[in-house]
Design an enzyme around this catalytic site. Structure first.
Site, PDB file in Angstrom:
ATOM      1  N   LYS A 137       0.860  -1.182   0.000  1.00  0.00           N
ATOM      2  CA  LYS A 137       0.000   0.000   0.000  1.00  0.00           C
ATOM      3  C   LYS A 137       0.900   1.237   0.000  1.00  0.00           C
ATOM      4  CE  LYS A 137      -3.894   1.811   2.808  1.00  0.00           C
ATOM      5  NZ  LYS A 137      -4.732   1.525   4.000  1.00  0.00           N
ATOM      6  N   SER A 141      -9.701  -0.945   7.207  1.00  0.00           N
ATOM      7  CA  SER A 141      -9.154  -0.766   5.862  1.00  0.00           C
ATOM      8  C   SER A 141      -8.500  -1.976   5.228  1.00  0.00           C
ATOM      9  CB  SER A 141      -8.154   0.378   5.849  1.00  0.00           C
ATOM     10  OG  SER A 141      -8.852   1.578   5.723  1.00  0.00           O
ATOM     11  N   SER A 162      -9.668   1.633   3.125  1.00  0.00           N
ATOM     12  CA  SER A 162      -8.825   2.414   2.244  1.00  0.00           C
ATOM     13  C   SER A 162      -7.820   1.601   1.436  1.00  0.00           C
ATOM     14  CB  SER A 162      -8.064   3.461   3.054  1.00  0.00           C
ATOM     15  OG  SER A 162      -7.213   2.836   4.001  1.00  0.00           O
TER      16      SER A 162
END
Ligand code: GLN
Length: 483
Positions: free
Chosen positions: A77, A176, A152
């Site tokens: 990420k 997330s 996210s």
């Protein structure tokens, strides 16, 4: 087709010279770059880095010294600082930021021999549930390109689901990892707070943030978690406790489990989602678990408490982006106040600004007690409920999210409605507990995630239960058709 293989198969194939690490890196890089246009799963693709790491991995394999993840491709990420590789956090304010240092997690995964295919898209500073709040625009759900992948960590989820990488790093402050894993039909584990170092993981809300893994199975996740977990003197909240050998413990005895269904977590959940997770519950019963209901009486406070605490912490953490030290700086500032205000106005997106405003308000003199103080008291009650329930039960089981993936743009005008979708995930972070999301049967052709919540440091058992379930069922094998 290499991209369909599990981590165990990739490990075996590399060791038996069926394919080389370089071939793997090239195949996954090629697939990632080809599907980037459709999915927008990455902020940055790093084929050169992948190749370089794969060459080193092939050498180690040839020398018979291959570490655990030697030659296995992965993605991170975009909030993990990667030395020499852009780390934007999905934000315009960090669009040109190239960290001079490596996060502990990525360093450990590199040390374990893995090759970085790219940095995945995310909601700005990990604030969001849909991966729409990114400076490089939304990631698309590989199951239906008109829907969000969740957030996210939506880029990591889409990348894993579409076979762009076998597994990926995510971070979970309030869901997330688990919610995008659910929306994309993959497995995602959020470890206990303190299990994984936060050093070099760009901060959103420091008392809630935790790095974790997204993969196609619990077994795949176990390999990556083993490589990244463990004490780090650079993170004062990291735990000085030995890391268990997660892959080796997958086959441990999980008979006689007591599983609690928190009734509050099943209310307001879409019928198809509830039916899918109920199916998971029945399967666990067939594995010998006893299942009964339990009540978490302060569950209704979780979303409000979380959105005060997380926003208060983010308003403080994000004050470092001032246009002075790093990040976006406005053109020709008139004075210091103008530099701060224009750099931040230009650099932050709307959702981030909203949260900084709310958080600053909640922490201000005169309101601190009414908001932040009260939220912290609620946090204690919420954590007590969960810990108490986990004294009578080994694990709690509930839908990860109340719905399947929704349409892109559908919740854009109503942030509160989006926040409400986090109702079953945020309490786990408030309590610092570990939880894993595993796919159940599809609902209307779309993935659903069942969430198993465990006591502090129960990662090995959570993975073992998920693995046991995945040995008996093939819900986690369902893949979207993207080519
Ligand atoms: N959706 C939640 C939020 O926007 C959780 C995000 C996260 O876990 N990073 O705060």
């Amino acid at each position: 087709m290499m991209w369909r293989k599990s981590v165990a198969e990739l490990r075996a194939g590399l060791r038996q010279r069926e394919f080389s690490a370089v071939e793997l890196a090239q195949a996954f890089s090629e697939r990632s770059s080809r599907l980037q246009k459709q999915l927008n799963a990455f902020v940055t693709l790093t084929p050169d880095r992948a190749l370089q790491q794969a060459e080193a991995a092939d050498q180690l394999l040839a020398d018979g010294q291959a570490p655990d993840l030697c030659g296995i491709p992965f993605a991170a990420k975009d909030n993990f600082c990667t030395s020499g590789i852009a780390t934007t956090c999905g934000s315009r304010i960090l669009a040109d930021f190239v960290p001079p240092y490596e996060s502990t997690v990525t360093r450990r995964v590199f040390d374990a021999g893995a090759s970085l295919i790219g940095k995945t898209n995310m909601d700005e500073f990990a604030m969001g549930s849909s991966c729409e709040h990114s400076h490089v625009s939304a990631t698309r759900n590989p199951w239906d390109l008109e829907r969000v992948p969740g957030g996210s960590s939506g880029g990591s989820a889409a990348a894993v689901a579409a076979g762009l990488v076998p597994f990926a790093l995510g971070s979970d402050t309030g869901g997330s990892i688990r919610q995008p894993a659910s929306f994309c039909g993959i497995t995602g584990i959020k470890p206990s707070y303190g299990r994984v170092s936060r050093y070099g993981l760009v901060a959103y809300a420091s008392s809630l943030d935790q790095a974790g893994v997204m993969g196609r199975s619990a077994e795949d996740c176990a390999w990556l978690l083993k490589a990244m977990a463990g004490f780090d003197p650079r993170d004062s909240t990291s735990l000085e406790e030995q890391v268990e050998d997660y892959p080796a413990l997958l086959e441990q005895d999980i008979s006689g489990l007591r599983i609690g269904l928190p009734v509050e977590y099943w209310q307001g959940v879409d019928e198809g989602v509830a039916a899918s997770v109920m199916e998971v519950s029945r399967e666990l019963e067939q594995m010998g678990a006893s299942v009964s209901e339990v009540s978490l009486s302060h569950a209704d406070l979780a979303v409000s408490a979380y959105y005060i605490i997380a926003q208060a912490e983010c308003s403080s953490n994000l004050s470092r982006y001032d246009g002075v030290r790093y990040g976006h700086r406005c053109e020709q500032p008139r004075d210091l106040a103008d530099l701060y205000s224009r750099s931040r106005s230009e650099g932050f997106g709307a959702e981030t600004k909203r949260r900084i405003l709310v958080g600053t308000y909640a922490l201000s003199t005169g309101y601190y007690d009414a908001y932040y103080g009260k939220a912290m008291r609620a946090r204690r009650l919420i954590a007590d409920d969960l810990n108490q329930a986990l004294e009578s039960f080994d694990f709690l089981l509930a839908p990860t999210a109340p719905t399947v993936a929704y349409g892109i743009g559908e919740k854009e005008q109503d942030p509160i409605d989006m926040y409400k979708g986090d109702v079953n995930t945020v309490a786990i972070n408030l309590a610092g507990l570990p939880a894993i999301a595993v796919p159940g049967p599809l609902s209307e052709g779309l993935p659903v995630g069942a969430q198993l919540i465990g006591p502090y440091l129960s990662e090995a058992r959570l993975l073992a239960v998920a693995h046991g379930l995945q040995q008996r069922t093939d819900w986690h094998q369902l893949r979207p058709e993207v080519e």
